[in-house]
Design a protein around this motif. Structure first.
Motif, mmCIF file in Angstrom:
data_model
loop_
_atom_site.group_PDB
_atom_site.id
_atom_site.type_symbol
_atom_site.label_atom_id
_atom_site.label_comp_id
_atom_site.label_asym_id
_atom_site.label_seq_id
_atom_site.Cartn_x
_atom_site.Cartn_y
_atom_site.Cartn_z
ATOM 1 N N LEU A 123 4.396 -0.332 34.123
ATOM 2 C CA LEU A 123 3.904 0.323 35.331
ATOM 3 C C LEU A 123 3.992 -0.602 36.535
ATOM 4 O O LEU A 123 4.465 -0.218 37.609
ATOM 5 C CB LEU A 123 2.458 0.770 35.128
ATOM 6 N N ASP B 186 13.656 4.968 37.584
ATOM 7 C CA ASP B 186 12.343 5.233 38.164
ATOM 8 C C ASP B 186 12.284 6.631 38.752
ATOM 9 O O ASP B 186 13.207 7.087 39.413
ATOM 10 C CB ASP B 186 12.045 4.222 39.273
ATOM 11 N N GLU C 28 9.697 0.057 42.984
ATOM 12 C CA GLU C 28 9.659 1.158 43.947
ATOM 13 C C GLU C 28 9.254 0.650 45.323
ATOM 14 O O GLU C 28 9.814 1.041 46.345
ATOM 15 C CB GLU C 28 8.677 2.215 43.455
ATOM 16 N N ARG D 260 1.381 6.619 33.031
ATOM 17 C CA ARG D 260 -0.062 6.658 33.284
ATOM 18 C C ARG D 260 -0.781 7.491 32.221
ATOM 19 O O ARG D 260 -1.874 7.135 31.773
ATOM 20 C CB ARG D 260 -0.342 7.200 34.682
ATOM 21 N N GLU E 154 7.710 -1.164 37.507
ATOM 22 C CA GLU E 154 8.335 -0.024 38.155
ATOM 23 C C GLU E 154 7.731 0.253 39.523
ATOM 24 O O GLU E 154 8.431 0.606 40.464
ATOM 25 C CB GLU E 154 8.227 1.203 37.243
ATOM 26 N N GLU E 155 6.399 0.053 39.664
ATOM 27 C CA GLU E 155 5.778 0.253 40.964
ATOM 28 C C GLU E 155 6.225 -0.823 41.948
ATOM 29 O O GLU E 155 6.445 -0.553 43.136
ATOM 30 C CB GLU E 155 4.258 0.268 40.815
ATOM 31 N N HIS F 128 8.325 9.868 35.591
ATOM 32 C CA HIS F 128 8.186 8.806 34.591
ATOM 33 C C HIS F 128 6.933 7.979 34.839
ATOM 34 O O HIS F 128 6.260 7.566 33.891
ATOM 35 C CB HIS F 128 9.414 7.904 34.602
ATOM 36 N N HIS F 129 6.595 7.731 36.111
ATOM 37 C CA HIS F 129 5.350 7.018 36.403
ATOM 38 C C HIS F 129 4.152 7.797 35.877
ATOM 39 O O HIS F 129 3.214 7.218 35.323
ATOM 40 C CB HIS F 129 5.216 6.804 37.914
ATOM 41 N N GLN F 130 4.181 9.113 36.065
ATOM 42 C CA GLN F 130 3.105 9.952 35.560
ATOM 43 C C GLN F 130 3.047 9.900 34.032
ATOM 44 O O GLN F 130 1.972 9.863 33.440
ATOM 45 C CB GLN F 130 3.310 11.391 36.033
#
Length: 344
Positions: free
Chosen positions: A323, A288, A330, A297, A326-327, A292-294
């Motif tokens: 997403l 994470d 986090e 998205r 992983e969120e 990678h989140h970006q």
């Protein structure tokens, strides 16, 4: 300096578009190309009868599908408690004759409906060598590993092959006047028939395909066979069995098909989708991270943009799941950090 004879197929007169509806029928190569088309988001019914090599069996199944016929009642066979049908591939089986009858009848009806609505039918001819079931006197599509003495093997005459396929094409044209046929000859060699006899078999099929395209302006030929045996004339393009084309060969032939048969809009989409698929298979090297989140998205937004053109619901759900996971991970890590601070 050239190190191979590159074949550039002529543009086909009837181009495939992103919204085209396609049915593939025939040898295992038809299934391979059908999967490639499906992977690129085209609407495809892929080889619904399983692998069928000879034109006579293909013609028989097409006729049954188009006229709402039932599977041939004389060609059911039971082996080790499992039921098969000589007109269909062994991937279509059941634990009882009645169950298999229902499954095959449904498959024939599904195929008939798909062909009535289709824009293109891909027919891949595999072999002119047939097996006749001696007891019934009928040509079969698959022997299902039954004893060899039950069958007679021989090379079918081109006149018989021509008559069978011509009748099928006339029926297809009558039921769906808008349908376009794309003929190919499978590049897979049938070495069990011996290589000399395989060459005779392929020659008959190639000559037949040529005749059918000359007589019918709605029938086209794509040179998959020639691409494999002349353009990719090297064993590095084969699987370990030295018979079946490998993934690299499939990629090359599919690229030639796209160049020859796809319209401009579909060709542009194929390039765009290739990048999206590459992103879908991407996995982060360092777990994470905000980057990678970006990335996810951005990928989600790309898929939403494509959703008006093709069905990407499965891909959207997968990216959404990643997403959320992983969120959530986090968030759980943050909670654990806060708990640690309070404990300290």
């Amino acid at each position: 300096m050239q190190f191979h004879t590159e074949i550039s197929p002529e543009p086909l007169p009837h181009r495939i578009g992103l919204k085209s509806r396609i049915v593939t029928i025939g040898s295992c190569f038809a299934e391979v190309m059908g999967r490639r088309l499906t992977d690129h988001k085209l609407a495809v019914l892929d080889n619904p009868f399983g692998t069928v090599f000879n034109p006579t069996s293909i013609a028989k199944l097409l006729t049954a599908a188009l006229y709402g016929g039932a599977p041939d009642e004389t060609l059911y066979v039971e082996r080790n408690g499992v039921w098969f049908h000589y007109d269909f591939h062994s991937s279509l089986w059941a634990n009882s004759r009645n169950e298999l009858h229902d499954k095959l009848t449904e498959r024939l009806a599904q195929t008939g409906d798909a062909i009535r609505q289709a824009d293109f039918l891909f027919l891949t001819l595999g072999s002119a060598i047939v097996y006749r079931h001696i007891e019934t006197g009928k040509v079969v599509a698959n022997c299902h590993k039954m004893p060899g003495q039950l069958f007679e093997k021989y090379l079918y005459q081109i006149d018989h092959l021509r008559d069978d396929l011509t009748r099928s094409l006339k029926t297809l044209r009558r039921i769906n006047p808008q349908l376009k046929i794309l003929l190919t000859v499978s590049p897979v060699r049938h070495i069990r028939d011996t290589l000399p006899l395989n060459q005779v078999s392929k020659s008959l099929l190639r000559a037949l395909a040529h005749e059918l395209t000359v007589w019918n302006d709605w029938v086209s030929y794509f040179p998959a066979y020639e691409l494999m045996v002349d353009d990719l004339r090297d064993y590095r393009f084969y699987e370990a069995d030295l018979i079946h084309p490998n993934a690299q060969a499939h990629d090359y032939i599919f690229a030639k098909l796209a160049e020859s048969a796809f319209d401009t809009d579909l060709q542009d989409f194929i390039k765009e989708w290739a990048q999206v698929r590459k992103s879908l298979f991407h996995r982060p090297l360092y777990g994470d991270s905000p980057a990678h989140h970006q990335f996810l998205r951005k990928l989600f937004a790309q898929l939403q943009g494509l959703s008006e053109r093709v069905d990407v619901s499965a891909e959207l759900a997968e990216v959404h799941r990643r997403l959320n996971w992983e969120e959530n991970t986090e968030s759980q890590d943050t909670d654990r950090e806060e708990e640690t601070k309070e404990f300290v």
